[in-house]
Design a protein around this motif. Sequence first.
Motif, PDB file in Angstrom:
ATOM      1  N   GLU A 288       6.624 -20.268 -79.459  1.00 34.36           N
ATOM      2  CA  GLU A 288       6.688 -18.891 -78.888  1.00 34.36           C
ATOM      3  C   GLU A 288       7.278 -18.650 -77.152  1.00 34.36           C
ATOM      4  O   GLU A 288       8.112 -17.821 -77.202  1.00 34.36           O
ATOM      5  CB  GLU A 288       5.583 -17.999 -79.469  1.00 34.36           C
ATOM      6  N   LYS A 289       6.508 -19.728 -76.765  1.00 37.24           N
ATOM      7  CA  LYS A 289       6.863 -19.597 -75.354  1.00 37.24           C
ATOM      8  C   LYS A 289       8.102 -19.949 -75.005  1.00 37.24           C
ATOM      9  O   LYS A 289       8.701 -19.829 -73.736  1.00 37.24           O
ATOM     10  CB  LYS A 289       5.845 -20.664 -74.604  1.00 37.24           C
ATOM     11  N   SER A 290       8.776 -20.796 -75.842  1.00 38.56           N
ATOM     12  CA  SER A 290      10.095 -21.415 -75.533  1.00 38.56           C
ATOM     13  C   SER A 290      11.218 -20.332 -75.737  1.00 38.56           C
ATOM     14  O   SER A 290      12.354 -20.381 -75.177  1.00 38.56           O
ATOM     15  CB  SER A 290      10.588 -22.514 -76.226  1.00 38.56           C
ATOM     16  N   GLY A 291      10.908 -19.277 -76.610  1.00 40.45           N
ATOM     17  CA  GLY A 291      11.750 -18.207 -76.852  1.00 40.45           C
ATOM     18  C   GLY A 291      12.798 -18.634 -77.905  1.00 40.45           C
ATOM     19  O   GLY A 291      13.625 -17.976 -78.349  1.00 40.45           O
ATOM     20  N   VAL A 292      12.742 -19.915 -78.561  1.00 37.49           N
ATOM     21  CA  VAL A 292      13.522 -20.327 -79.374  1.00 37.49           C
ATOM     22  C   VAL A 292      13.119 -20.026 -80.885  1.00 37.49           C
ATOM     23  O   VAL A 292      11.701 -19.873 -81.112  1.00 37.49           O
ATOM     24  CB  VAL A 292      13.720 -22.060 -79.303  1.00 37.49           C
ATOM     25  N   HIS A 293      13.926 -19.326 -81.700  1.00 33.40           N
ATOM     26  CA  HIS A 293      13.583 -19.044 -83.184  1.00 33.40           C
ATOM     27  C   HIS A 293      13.014 -20.132 -83.993  1.00 33.40           C
ATOM     28  O   HIS A 293      13.243 -21.347 -83.952  1.00 33.40           O
ATOM     29  CB  HIS A 293      14.874 -18.592 -83.950  1.00 33.40           C
ATOM     30  N   THR A 294      11.946 -19.816 -84.243  1.00 31.50           N
ATOM     31  CA  THR A 294      10.793 -20.695 -85.057  1.00 31.50           C
ATOM     32  C   THR A 294      10.546 -20.305 -86.570  1.00 31.50           C
ATOM     33  O   THR A 294      10.380 -19.064 -86.719  1.00 31.50           O
ATOM     34  CB  THR A 294       9.418 -20.849 -84.454  1.00 31.50           C
ATOM     35  N   LYS A 295      10.784 -21.271 -87.423  1.00 34.34           N
ATOM     36  CA  LYS A 295      10.420 -20.947 -88.831  1.00 34.34           C
ATOM     37  C   LYS A 295       9.213 -21.891 -89.203  1.00 34.34           C
ATOM     38  O   LYS A 295       9.293 -23.227 -88.658  1.00 34.34           O
ATOM     39  CB  LYS A 295      11.778 -21.124 -89.723  1.00 34.34           C
ATOM     40  N   PHE A 296       8.598 -21.544 -90.364  1.00 36.94           N
ATOM     41  CA  PHE A 296       7.468 -22.468 -90.930  1.00 36.94           C
ATOM     42  C   PHE A 296       7.828 -22.878 -92.401  1.00 36.94           C
ATOM     43  O   PHE A 296       8.176 -21.863 -93.242  1.00 36.94           O
ATOM     44  CB  PHE A 296       6.323 -21.688 -90.742  1.00 36.94           C
ATOM     45  N   ILE A 297       7.979 -24.146 -92.362  1.00 39.35           N
ATOM     46  CA  ILE A 297       8.018 -24.630 -93.875  1.00 39.35           C
ATOM     47  C   ILE A 297       6.910 -25.066 -94.540  1.00 39.35           C
ATOM     48  O   ILE A 297       6.578 -26.228 -94.093  1.00 39.35           O
ATOM     49  CB  ILE A 297       9.421 -25.576 -93.791  1.00 39.35           C
ATOM     50  N   PRO A 298       6.222 -24.520 -95.298  1.00 40.33           N
ATOM     51  CA  PRO A 298       4.823 -24.891 -95.489  1.00 40.33           C
ATOM     52  C   PRO A 298       4.722 -26.130 -96.666  1.00 40.33           C
ATOM     53  O   PRO A 298       5.835 -26.305 -97.408  1.00 40.33           O
ATOM     54  CB  PRO A 298       4.293 -23.753 -96.326  1.00 40.33           C
ATOM     55  N   ASP A 299       4.088 -27.039 -96.383  1.00 39.64           N
ATOM     56  CA  ASP A 299       3.805 -28.468 -97.099  1.00 39.64           C
ATOM     57  C   ASP A 299       3.098 -28.151 -98.434  1.00 39.64           C
ATOM     58  O   ASP A 299       2.132 -28.950 -98.780  1.00 39.64           O
ATOM     59  CB  ASP A 299       3.363 -29.459 -96.223  1.00 39.64           C
TER      60      ASP A 299
ATOM     61  N   GLN B 117      -1.520 -23.447 -84.398  1.00 33.34           N
ATOM     62  CA  GLN B 117      -1.725 -22.552 -83.533  1.00 33.34           C
ATOM     63  C   GLN B 117      -1.264 -22.903 -82.381  1.00 33.34           C
ATOM     64  O   GLN B 117      -0.412 -22.225 -81.743  1.00 33.34           O
ATOM     65  CB  GLN B 117      -3.181 -22.069 -83.458  1.00 33.34           C
ATOM     66  N   ARG B 118      -1.546 -24.227 -81.968  1.00 36.71           N
ATOM     67  CA  ARG B 118      -1.255 -24.673 -80.518  1.00 36.71           C
ATOM     68  C   ARG B 118       0.467 -24.809 -80.531  1.00 36.71           C
ATOM     69  O   ARG B 118       1.263 -24.397 -79.634  1.00 36.71           O
ATOM     70  CB  ARG B 118      -1.602 -26.014 -80.150  1.00 36.71           C
ATOM     71  N   ILE B 119       1.102 -25.349 -81.990  1.00 33.30           N
ATOM     72  CA  ILE B 119       2.330 -25.586 -81.691  1.00 33.30           C
ATOM     73  C   ILE B 119       3.251 -24.116 -81.617  1.00 33.30           C
ATOM     74  O   ILE B 119       4.108 -24.061 -81.140  1.00 33.30           O
ATOM     75  CB  ILE B 119       2.658 -26.544 -83.118  1.00 33.30           C
ATOM     76  N   VAL B 120       2.567 -23.237 -82.566  1.00 33.56           N
ATOM     77  CA  VAL B 120       3.419 -22.044 -82.692  1.00 33.56           C
ATOM     78  C   VAL B 120       3.140 -21.295 -81.181  1.00 33.56           C
ATOM     79  O   VAL B 120       4.304 -20.792 -80.620  1.00 33.56           O
ATOM     80  CB  VAL B 120       2.729 -20.913 -83.591  1.00 33.56           C
TER      81      VAL B 120
ATOM     82  N   SER C  97      18.993 -27.892 -75.761  1.00 31.48           N
ATOM     83  CA  SER C  97      19.543 -26.361 -76.051  1.00 31.48           C
ATOM     84  C   SER C  97      19.330 -26.314 -77.633  1.00 31.48           C
ATOM     85  O   SER C  97      20.207 -26.665 -78.093  1.00 31.48           O
ATOM     86  CB  SER C  97      20.795 -26.245 -75.580  1.00 31.48           C
ATOM     87  N   LEU C  98      18.180 -25.874 -78.021  1.00 33.29           N
ATOM     88  CA  LEU C  98      18.039 -25.620 -79.485  1.00 33.29           C
ATOM     89  C   LEU C  98      18.025 -24.335 -80.029  1.00 33.29           C
ATOM     90  O   LEU C  98      18.033 -23.260 -79.245  1.00 33.29           O
ATOM     91  CB  LEU C  98      16.359 -26.106 -79.788  1.00 33.29           C
ATOM     92  N   ASP C  99      18.636 -24.405 -81.240  1.00 34.88           N
ATOM     93  CA  ASP C  99      19.079 -22.919 -81.848  1.00 34.88           C
ATOM     94  C   ASP C  99      17.572 -22.450 -82.701  1.00 34.88           C
ATOM     95  O   ASP C  99      17.270 -21.298 -82.645  1.00 34.88           O
ATOM     96  CB  ASP C  99      20.068 -22.848 -82.613  1.00 34.88           C
ATOM     97  N   GLU C 100      16.952 -23.544 -83.316  1.00 32.54           N
ATOM     98  CA  GLU C 100      15.801 -23.606 -84.344  1.00 32.54           C
ATOM     99  C   GLU C 100      15.078 -24.420 -83.977  1.00 32.54           C
ATOM    100  O   GLU C 100      15.076 -25.601 -83.616  1.00 32.54           O
ATOM    101  CB  GLU C 100      16.051 -23.071 -85.613  1.00 32.54           C
ATOM    102  N   ILE C 101      13.550 -24.131 -84.251  1.00 36.32           N
ATOM    103  CA  ILE C 101      12.561 -25.226 -84.395  1.00 36.32           C
ATOM    104  C   ILE C 101      11.948 -24.801 -85.924  1.00 36.32           C
ATOM    105  O   ILE C 101      11.480 -23.777 -86.382  1.00 36.32           O
ATOM    106  CB  ILE C 101      11.301 -24.937 -83.424  1.00 36.32           C
ATOM    107  N   ALA C 102      11.804 -25.951 -86.728  1.00 38.74           N
ATOM    108  CA  ALA C 102      11.192 -25.866 -88.138  1.00 38.74           C
ATOM    109  C   ALA C 102       9.938 -26.742 -87.940  1.00 38.74           C
ATOM    110  O   ALA C 102       9.838 -27.875 -87.736  1.00 38.74           O
ATOM    111  CB  ALA C 102      12.210 -26.378 -89.048  1.00 38.74           C
ATOM    112  N   ILE C 103       8.793 -25.694 -88.271  1.00 32.95           N
ATOM    113  CA  ILE C 103       7.484 -26.472 -88.081  1.00 32.95           C
ATOM    114  C   ILE C 103       7.259 -26.810 -89.651  1.00 32.95           C
ATOM    115  O   ILE C 103       6.871 -26.039 -90.646  1.00 32.95           O
ATOM    116  CB  ILE C 103       6.447 -25.417 -87.913  1.00 32.95           C
TER     117      ILE C 103
END
Length: 466
Positions: A232-243, A225-228, A208-214
């Motif tokens: 998105e399919k999971s419905g969990v809030h996703t954020k992207f932290i660029p390198d 693209q595949r990871i996003v 049970s996750l609240d967030e995913i950080a890529i």
Amino acid sequence: MIKDNEKYFNRLQLVLDTAAIIISYIVAWYLIPGGKRSEEIGVLPTQIYMMALIFIVPFFLLLYSACNLYTSKRIQGRRLEGGKIIQANLIGGLTFMAVLYVIRQEHISRPMIVLFLCLNVVLTILERNAVRIVLMNLRRTGFNLRHIILVGYSRASEEFINRVLQNPQWGYKILGILDDNLEQGYEYRGVSVLGVLDALEIILGENSLDEIAITLGLNEYDKLQRIVSVCEKSGVHTKFIPDYSKIIPTKPYTEDLLGLPVINIRHVPLNNTFNMMVKRVMDICGSLACLVLFSPVMLITAVLIKTTSKGPLIFKQERVGLHNKPFQMYKFRSMEVQTRSEEKKGWTVKDDPRVTRVGRIIRKTSIDELPQLINVLKGDMSLVGPRPERPQYVEKFREEIPRYMVKHQVRPGMTGWAQVNGYRGNTSIRKRIEHDLYYIENWSVGLDIKILILTVFKGFVNKNAY
């Protein structure tokens, strides 16, 4: 889960803000002259004043929402929140006054409105800080945590972990990392690699996750693209932290060109025309006031320079300013007269024989900088901004120090964020540029005022001025 908790916290915050508005209004009504001694204030009955709350409360709550005061408190600082509260109350107060003017209502007490706004700002800030302290203490003890997983191991993931560990009050709990290049079990500061990227769907199903950080590395962006899609399919809030924090600064901004997102590398508030106008008005008014205020000091300095050494009163030197354009910067002459080639030899050093007796004093106390108020009036400089440098040093530093030339996107200043933080004279150029870039990206009227106040207390006398 945390989303439900935040929903309840927001509802509680709404109730507390409502209470703060009502209490501030009633106290203001009670404190104004006549409030204690009669049933009426001016010629309006008390009931009319109280009925106004029916409109005031929802209007102010809408303003708070418009100013993003109901977003997560996890990483929103106290000062930012306080600034937004002041902003909302100013807008609310001006709107209230304008409505009274339009409807020609002369009997509502204006002093009461002003007192209400002041009390509301203070009470709302106190109330929200109390909530913040309670939430921080809950998070430190393990409650109200936001569970998160990192997808990809890179500098971005390390920086994110470092900041989370340094700030337990944010309430983030990192459950682990998924990465294709590290063995399962590898740890960074107590955060373990749980498996490969292909395990993401399984991990999402089992936890049970609240967030995913890529946090993928630059060389793995082909997997993005595949990871996003999985996230998105999971419905969990996703954020992207660029390198690419070393390439792009902390505040890039995006534009929409008919559906095409464009990332602008650097956000410079002073590129905005209104902000430029505000700052220019401050510069003109401030420099005129300072010329009047410091005129006795400048007159005494002029007399001392002319009676103790030969040469001109004002020393002019070429500096590089806005958009890399050169200008003549003015200072009280503090050294013996030199040829142009001698001037270019280098910076002044400790016990420099070229500095006059009066020069040592005025350099140490920054009095020699006062003629730059004329530069400010002319528009060559600003009261606050990065300090300008001579052309030969600009050419040298532009090759040696990354992003050095960014400082020329704004007018140079008499004082700056680097100077009030001690980076002046014989100090690190790199540190100065870091502070200059912070100022450029985070400019506000409030920051300028803060720098000017700090200059008064610790910016005039400089131990590194020789």
